[in-house]
Design an enzyme around this catalytic site. Sequence first.
Site, PDB file in Angstrom:
ATOM      1  N   HIS A 132       0.959  -1.302   0.122  1.00 25.45           N
ATOM      2  CA  HIS A 132      -0.045  -0.203   0.056  1.00 25.45           C
ATOM      3  C   HIS A 132       0.631   1.246   0.053  1.00 25.45           C
ATOM      4  O   HIS A 132       2.206   1.098   0.329  1.00 25.45           O
ATOM      5  CB  HIS A 132      -0.948  -0.122   1.210  1.00 25.45           C
ATOM      6  CG  HIS A 132      -1.955   1.025   1.407  1.00 25.45           C
ATOM      7  ND1 HIS A 132      -1.683   2.427   1.892  1.00 25.45           N
ATOM      8  CD2 HIS A 132      -3.057   1.022   1.221  1.00 25.45           C
ATOM      9  CE1 HIS A 132      -2.629   3.076   1.808  1.00 25.45           C
ATOM     10  NE2 HIS A 132      -3.792   2.283   1.362  1.00 25.45           N
ATOM     11  N   ASP A 209       2.948  -4.595   8.102  1.00 23.09           N
ATOM     12  CA  ASP A 209       1.665  -3.757   8.046  1.00 23.09           C
ATOM     13  C   ASP A 209       0.368  -4.706   7.932  1.00 23.09           C
ATOM     14  O   ASP A 209       0.228  -5.471   7.006  1.00 23.09           O
ATOM     15  CB  ASP A 209       1.703  -3.017   6.711  1.00 23.09           C
ATOM     16  CG  ASP A 209       0.535  -2.512   6.154  1.00 23.09           C
ATOM     17  OD1 ASP A 209      -0.401  -2.524   6.738  1.00 23.09           O
ATOM     18  OD2 ASP A 209       0.431  -1.801   5.226  1.00 23.09           O
ATOM     19  N   GLN A 212      -4.900  -5.005   6.821  1.00 21.68           N
ATOM     20  CA  GLN A 212      -5.732  -5.839   6.405  1.00 21.68           C
ATOM     21  C   GLN A 212      -5.685  -7.162   7.158  1.00 21.68           C
ATOM     22  O   GLN A 212      -6.915  -7.931   7.238  1.00 21.68           O
ATOM     23  CB  GLN A 212      -5.629  -6.050   4.845  1.00 21.68           C
ATOM     24  CG  GLN A 212      -5.687  -4.853   3.865  1.00 21.68           C
ATOM     25  CD  GLN A 212      -7.143  -4.299   4.111  1.00 21.68           C
ATOM     26  OE1 GLN A 212      -8.307  -5.037   4.318  1.00 21.68           O
ATOM     27  NE2 GLN A 212      -7.333  -3.271   3.699  1.00 21.68           N
ATOM     28  N   LYS A 235     -10.738  -0.540  10.308  1.00 21.71           N
ATOM     29  CA  LYS A 235     -10.829  -1.663   9.720  1.00 21.71           C
ATOM     30  C   LYS A 235     -11.387  -2.896  10.466  1.00 21.71           C
ATOM     31  O   LYS A 235     -11.570  -4.238   9.924  1.00 21.71           O
ATOM     32  CB  LYS A 235      -9.648  -2.095   8.887  1.00 21.71           C
ATOM     33  CG  LYS A 235      -9.344  -1.106   7.910  1.00 21.71           C
ATOM     34  CD  LYS A 235      -8.114  -1.348   6.871  1.00 21.71           C
ATOM     35  CE  LYS A 235      -7.359  -0.397   6.162  1.00 21.71           C
ATOM     36  NZ  LYS A 235      -8.121   0.286   5.166  1.00 21.71           N
ATOM     37  N   CYS A 373      -4.872   2.459  -3.387  1.00 21.98           N
ATOM     38  CA  CYS A 373      -3.441   3.120  -2.885  1.00 21.98           C
ATOM     39  C   CYS A 373      -2.608   2.157  -3.260  1.00 21.98           C
ATOM     40  O   CYS A 373      -1.690   1.804  -2.119  1.00 21.98           O
ATOM     41  CB  CYS A 373      -3.898   3.283  -1.561  1.00 21.98           C
ATOM     42  SG  CYS A 373      -5.118   4.775  -1.061  1.00 21.98           S
TER      43      CYS A 373
HETATM   44  N1  C6P Z   1      -6.452   0.476   2.702  1.00 21.03           N
HETATM   45  C1  C6P Z   1      -8.224   0.222   1.309  1.00 21.03           C
HETATM   46  O1  C6P Z   1      -9.332   0.623   0.870  1.00 21.03           O
HETATM   47  P1  C6P Z   1      -5.161   3.812   7.207  1.00 21.03           P
HETATM   48  O2  C6P Z   1      -5.730   4.840   5.980  1.00 21.03           O
HETATM   49  O3  C6P Z   1      -3.865   4.513   8.039  1.00 21.03           O
HETATM   50  O4  C6P Z   1      -6.240   3.410   8.141  1.00 21.03           O
HETATM   51  O5  C6P Z   1      -4.553   2.397   6.575  1.00 21.03           O
HETATM   52  C2  C6P Z   1      -3.637   2.432   5.259  1.00 21.03           C
HETATM   53  C3  C6P Z   1      -3.384   1.220   5.094  1.00 21.03           C
HETATM   54  C4  C6P Z   1      -1.958   0.469   5.179  1.00 21.03           C
HETATM   55  N2  C6P Z   1      -1.653  -0.600   4.609  1.00 21.03           N
HETATM   56  C5  C6P Z   1      -2.775  -1.507   3.961  1.00 21.03           C
HETATM   57  C6  C6P Z   1      -2.478  -2.812   3.714  1.00 21.03           C
HETATM   58  C7  C6P Z   1      -4.052  -0.888   3.966  1.00 21.03           C
HETATM   59  O6  C6P Z   1      -5.135  -1.477   3.114  1.00 21.03           O
HETATM   60  C8  C6P Z   1      -4.313   0.514   4.129  1.00 21.03           C
HETATM   61  C9  C6P Z   1      -5.483   1.058   3.882  1.00 21.03           C
HETATM   62  C10 C6P Z   1      -7.598   1.220   2.409  1.00 21.03           C
HETATM   63  O7  C6P Z   1      -7.536  -0.582   0.996  1.00 21.03           O
HETATM   64  C11 C6P Z   1      -7.960   2.564   2.240  1.00 21.03           C
HETATM   65  S1  C6P Z   1      -6.765   3.100   0.759  1.00 21.03           S
END
Ligand code: C6P
Length: 415
Positions: A132, A209, A212, A235, A373
């Site tokens: 991401h 990370d 997910q 999430k 992203c």
């Molecule tokens: N992915 C998606 O629709 P934040 O925004 O900080 O809570 O998470 C960022 C992030 C980091 N790593 C991974 C693997 C992610 O999937 C995400 C967030 C969302 O897939 C929003 S782009």
Amino acid sequence: MTAAAAHTPSAYPLDRIRADFPALAQQVRGKPLVYLDNAASTQKPRQVIDTLADFYRHDFANIHRSVHTLGERATARYEAARETVRRFLNARRAEEIVFVRGTTEAINLVAQSWGRANLKEGDEILITAMEHHSNIVPWQLVCRQTGARLRVAPIDTHGELILEELAKRIGPRTRLVSVVHMSNALGTLNPVKEIVALAHARGIPVLLDGAQAVPHLPVDVQALDCDFYAFSGHKLYGPTGIGALYARHELLEAMPPWQGGGEMIRTVTFEETTYNDPPFKFEAGTPAIAEAVGLAAAIDYLEGIGWEAIAAHEHDLLEYATARAGEVPGLRLIGTAREKGAILSFTVDRVHPHDLGTFLDHYGIAVRAGHHCTMPVMDFFQVPATVRASFGIYNTRQEVDLLIDALKEIIEVFG
Ligand code: C6P
């Protein structure tokens, strides 16, 4: 037929779970909402909503500052939430849990604190081609600041990491390996334990990370042996604006603060400031207090269902959706790794993913359409975007059927 359709393992309390989520009961464009955008953010159970409302009604005050009763109550609940996150990740001690806004902030914290203190010209950060943007851009920023460089381990056409290629890229200049646990664009579950072992064999720390992964499977940072683990509360059926960074205590102790302000200090004069102990050294200013308490409520809620039951239910949905996707003419799955979480990313011939997303909304079906992203992943698969249906604890086989039927209709008309 009830929502808990015949195929769901009977022990799984699907009807009860759905009843816990008020947002699911609504109609969208005259149709029952089918919410399949859980990888972007999940809906919230009333247990979380009520905890937030209750906290604001009775216990709210600023924390770690005031000796009055509400200040002490709020502090106790915030620190109890930290202990819940510690238990959730099986960290050794609560001091290893830093509350942050989410995964993005957690990774930026590591890049700007650990990275700036430990990286120099010619050093390397190793990531993968399925990251991401929040596990790419913070490293690019710190590379620019320190002269370090970013290296990328490739993936194959199934969206699997090529582990031998990652191993080959771990060299004498590698200072950190930073890898997504579960890909948001592909669903791929990475062999993170093996990756940690490979890096540790060379004395290199590993960041995972977990944005997910945490909603779908139990995570044990001691068993994984990782050095940093980042996740977001929103999430995980919890509030927005809260997440956590796990880091080994000795790393946190050695890391400099990255933001200055209240709470992160021990003493301040105009000449010199001394810093608080971790995790407070990294929590400058008034934190997201109610959100931390709400996150703990979300974790308690999920633990009440049980990780084994959640994993089995979501696995069933993914298998069913993958099989039914085969019936849709011109549908191409993006991400067919052997080890996958409950994400179905796809394109269809002759209908742009953004149009598909808009058409599906007319059926009351919420999916995400875009690059998620992960622009480098889109480039690798040579697609502008994908449609992504992502499943959670409350989704049903009936909802998968509605998605597939809607796709067939849309393609018949516009494809
Ligand atoms: N992915 C998606 O629709 P934040 O925004 O900080 O809570 O998470 C960022 C992030 C980091 N790593 C991974 C693997 C992610 O999937 C995400 C967030 C969302 O897939 C929003 S782009």
